[in-house]
Scaffold this motif. Structure first.
Motif, short mmCIF file in Angstrom:
data_model
loop_
_atom_site.label_atom_id
_atom_site.label_comp_id
_atom_site.label_asym_id
_atom_site.label_seq_id
_atom_site.Cartn_x
_atom_site.Cartn_y
_atom_site.Cartn_z
N ILE A 370 0.82 -1.21 0.00
CA ILE A 370 0.00 0.00 0.00
C ILE A 370 0.86 1.26 0.00
N GLU A 371 1.97 1.23 0.72
CA GLU A 371 2.75 2.45 0.98
C GLU A 371 3.21 3.17 -0.28
N PRO A 372 3.67 2.47 -1.34
CA PRO A 372 4.13 3.22 -2.52
C PRO A 372 2.98 3.73 -3.39
N THR A 373 1.73 3.43 -3.05
CA THR A 373 0.59 3.82 -3.89
C THR A 373 -0.23 4.92 -3.20
N GLU A 374 -1.17 5.45 -3.94
CA GLU A 374 -2.05 6.48 -3.39
C GLU A 374 -3.03 5.91 -2.35
N LEU A 375 -3.12 4.58 -2.26
CA LEU A 375 -4.00 3.98 -1.26
C LEU A 375 -3.54 4.27 0.16
N ILE A 376 -2.28 4.68 0.31
CA ILE A 376 -1.79 4.98 1.66
C ILE A 376 -2.53 6.18 2.24
N LEU A 407 2.69 7.68 10.18
CA LEU A 407 2.60 8.37 8.89
C LEU A 407 3.67 7.82 7.94
N SER A 408 3.37 7.86 6.64
CA SER A 408 4.33 7.41 5.62
C SER A 408 4.92 8.62 4.91
N ALA A 409 5.87 8.35 4.01
CA ALA A 409 6.50 9.43 3.24
C ALA A 409 5.47 10.16 2.39
N ARG A 410 4.56 9.41 1.79
CA ARG A 410 3.53 10.04 0.94
C ARG A 410 2.62 10.95 1.77
N ASN A 411 2.35 10.57 3.00
CA ASN A 411 1.52 11.41 3.86
C ASN A 411 2.20 12.75 4.12
N LEU A 412 3.52 12.71 4.31
CA LEU A 412 4.25 13.95 4.61
C LEU A 412 4.33 14.88 3.40
N LEU A 413 4.12 14.33 2.20
CA LEU A 413 4.13 15.16 1.00
C LEU A 413 2.74 15.70 0.68
N ASN A 414 1.77 15.35 1.51
CA ASN A 414 0.40 15.82 1.33
C ASN A 414 0.22 17.14 2.10
N ALA A 415 0.16 18.24 1.37
CA ALA A 415 0.07 19.55 2.02
C ALA A 415 -1.24 19.74 2.78
N ASN A 416 -2.24 18.91 2.48
CA ASN A 416 -3.55 19.04 3.14
C ASN A 416 -3.64 18.24 4.44
N LEU A 417 -2.55 17.51 4.79
CA LEU A 417 -2.60 16.67 5.97
C LEU A 417 -2.92 17.45 7.25
N PRO A 418 -2.25 18.56 7.54
CA PRO A 418 -2.57 19.30 8.79
C PRO A 418 -4.05 19.71 8.85
N GLU A 419 -4.59 20.18 7.73
CA GLU A 419 -5.99 20.61 7.72
C GLU A 419 -6.93 19.43 7.96
N SER A 420 -6.61 18.26 7.36
CA SER A 420 -7.45 17.07 7.56
C SER A 420 -7.48 16.65 9.02
N ILE A 421 -6.29 16.67 9.67
CA ILE A 421 -6.22 16.28 11.07
C ILE A 421 -6.96 17.29 11.94
N ASP A 422 -6.80 18.57 11.63
CA ASP A 422 -7.48 19.61 12.40
C ASP A 422 -9.00 19.44 12.31
N ASP A 423 -9.49 19.12 11.10
CA ASP A 423 -10.93 18.90 10.93
C ASP A 423 -11.42 17.73 11.78
N LEU A 424 -10.65 16.63 11.83
CA LEU A 424 -11.03 15.47 12.64
C LEU A 424 -11.09 15.83 14.12
N LEU A 425 -10.08 16.54 14.60
CA LEU A 425 -10.04 16.92 16.02
C LEU A 425 -11.23 17.79 16.39
N LYS A 426 -11.57 18.74 15.50
CA LYS A 426 -12.70 19.61 15.78
C LYS A 426 -14.02 18.84 15.73
N THR A 427 -14.14 17.93 14.78
CA THR A 427 -15.37 17.15 14.63
C THR A 427 -15.68 16.36 15.89
N TRP A 428 -14.65 15.74 16.49
CA TRP A 428 -14.85 14.88 17.66
C TRP A 428 -14.58 15.60 18.97
#
Length: 569
Positions: A370-376, A407-428
């Motif tokens: 999974i890690e080398p693909t977008e499924l990560i 987190l994987s290398a692909r996750n760290l290259l995702n500029a939207n990761l901080p916003e996604s995590i922030d949304d989850l924290l606020k939701t719950w």
């Protein structure tokens, strides 16, 4: 004439009609004795084409216009003509003939057994197909050879490798396939242009031929990859030659007055141990190359135990997206304990795949796929959401147990990761201090600048950051100093061996001291026994994670376990 040869009794030597056709034909024709093979007649077209005068021709035999290696085929054709006695001209395969100046031409001939002046003879019509043969060979060269380096291409390597394997099977011998990759070529090519890049590739091809030698089959199999087949060598000799070849390619290459270092990795697969056909050997050498590139090693040898790309595992890859949608992924937790107080401080979030047919599938069976693909990305989001929801459930029980997600290398290259995590924290309604993120050294080094930017954002949000599997990667300490890291996790390979191995113990000790000097805490993975726990305590390690504390468990069982565990007190 040989009495045993029955042929048409037409006396071609005196028939004026036959002679006129023979002489006036624009196609080279000649007649030679079926027994002595000496020429009996030759037309003007043949004399002109071969460069001999008529008198010179009549002093020769047909053997003298054929290369020595082609004589057996000539004699076989003559015997077949005598034996079969078929009417009409019989066509032959493409043969080689020699002109007066010694040059070789390729011809198709048609032969007929007849009587010439009372003697058994063979009349030959010649069709020069030299240009056609050259064109075919040029097409074959373009199809099977790399135009730039002159080396065989991937298709040719596969064919030659299969032939080499067949010969090795028959002779009870082994062989090795080495695939090497130039790691910095694209950077040079993009920066300085294709002319420089092409010249460098030519030099690489020359070095490979020089070091591998004439016995090796060498090929350029992609833009930056070369393959070398080493036949009939012991494993040790093949590995030694691999080392010398990689060293030669690692040495600077000069174009004009500028020297370039391309960087190189290699992967090796052996016949018969790693495959019994060309496709299997190429695939396994590719996998070994991938592992060398990922680990930063010069080369690796294929190891089936570390092959995540077996066909049955690829089947899992096709089923994984459905697994996410159908809720087949389960959150597991492994607790971490404070070594000084002996209490549970936090936990690591782990994933288990509960397959409807295969049962539980452990991460090492699908994460490498999974890690080398977008499924990560959907996998990571699924784990983040499950972890945040679990933190919310624990908070309702009055428990404050931070949970760390990998987190994987692909996750760290995702500029939207901080916003996604922030949304989850606020939701719950979960505080960021309840969440941790674990990142390996190698994932950071995939793109250090981009990774640092994302990690700084996450740290500013209040998330605790861990460097996972510390000591197994190849990161620079200068990058480590720039990272907003809170905790270093010592890899289990050092912790589990620290009692018996003084070297492992020294690494554990120095890592703890370095981390504390950098104001970081330390978690020791692989804490499997009380002896290891006590040794870590003496070294001042902060937390332990491993079998001695607890094996991973379903997140829904964590609270019950904690209530009954001595670690809770």
């Amino acid at each position: 004439m040989d009495d045993n040869i029955q042929v048409d009794q037409l006396n071609t030597g005196t028939d004026p009609w036959y002679q006129a056709l023979f002489e006036c034909s624009p196609q080279p024709m000649y007649i030679y004795d079926a027994e002595t093979l000496g020429f009996l007649a030759v037309n003007e077209a043949a004399s002109h084409h071969y460069g001999f005068s008529r008198d010179e021709f009549l002093l020769l035999t047909t053997k003298e216009i054929r290369p020595p290696a082609d004589i057996p085929a000539l004699l076989t054709e003559i015997q077949e003509l005598k034996r079969e006695r078929r009417a009409g001209f019989q066509k032959s395969h493409v043969r080689q003939h020699r002109l007066k100046d010694g040059s070789i031409i390729h011809v198709e001939t048609a032969k007929q057994l007849l009587v010439f002046n009372g003697r058994a003879a063979i009349c030959v019509l010649v069709n020069d197909v030299t240009e056609r043969v050259r064109a075919q060979r040029q097409i074959e060269h373009l199809a099977f050879f790399d135009e730039l380096t002159g080396l065989p291409n991937r298709a040719k390597l596969r064919s030659d490798l299969q032939d080499a394997i067949t010969q090795a099977k028959e002779g009870g011998k082994s062989l090795a396939l080495l695939i090497v990759e130039l790691t910095r070529f694209r950077e040079i090519n993009y920066t300085l242009g294709h002319l420089i890049g092409d010249e460098l590739l030519k030099q690489v091809g020359s070095r490979i031929r020089e070091v591998a030698g004439e016995r090796a089959l060498s090929a350029r199999i992609s833009n930056v990859q070369f393959g070398v087949v080493l036949s009939d060598l012991s494993t040790g000799t093949a590995i030694d030659l691999t080392g010398r070849l990689l060293d030669a390619l690692a040495d600077p290459l000069a174009v004009g007055e500028i020297s370039f270092e391309l960087g190189v990795h290699g992967g090796i697969a052996f016949f018969p141990g790693h495959g019994s056909d060309a496709d299997a050997l190429i695939r396994h050498a590719d996998i070994a190359l991938y592992r060398a590139r990922q680990s930063g090693r010069s080369y690796t040898i294929y190891d089936a135990a570390h092959d995540p790309y077996k066909p049955q595992r690829l089947t899992l890859l096709g089923e994984f997206r459905k697994a996410i949608k159908q809720g087949q992924l389960q959150l597991y937790c492994q607790p971490k304990a404070d070594i000084q107080t002996g209490t549970i401080t936090s936990a690591e979030a782990l994933v288990r795949w509960m397959h409807p047919d295969r049962g539980m599938i452990l991460p090492d069976q699908f994460i490498p796929l999974i890690e080398p693909t977008e499924l990560i990305q959907p996998l990571t989001y699924c784990m983040l959401e499950a972890a945040v929801r679990q933190c919310y459930e624990w908070s309702r029980e009055g428990r404050m147990i931070p949970l760390a997600v990998n987190l994987s290398a692909r996750n760290l290259l995702n500029a939207n990761l901080p916003e996604s995590i922030d949304d989850l924290l606020k939701t719950w309604g979960v505080d960021s201090c309840w969440m941790g993120l674990e990142i390996t050294e190698s994932s950071i080094m995939a793109d250090p600048a981009a990774s640092i930017r994302v990690l700084k954002q996450l740290h500013q949000m209040g998330l605790k950051l861990f460097i996972d599997d510390f000591g197994t990667g190849y990161s620079s300490l200068s990058y480590l100093l720039r990272l907003p890291v809170d905790v270093i996790k010592i890899d289990h390979s050092f912790t589990m061996n620290m009692i018996e191995d003084p070297g492992a113990a020294a690494i554990v000790k120095s890592t703890i001291e370095m981390a504390h000097n950098m104001k970081m805490k330390v978690v020791a993975e692989g804490t499997a026994t009380r002896d290891i726990w006590e040794s870590l305590a003496r070294l001042g390690c902060d937390e332990a994670q491993g079998e001695y504390v607890s094996m991973p468990m379903p997140a829904m069982e964590f609270s019950a376990w904690l209530d009954q565990s001595s670690w809770a007190h």
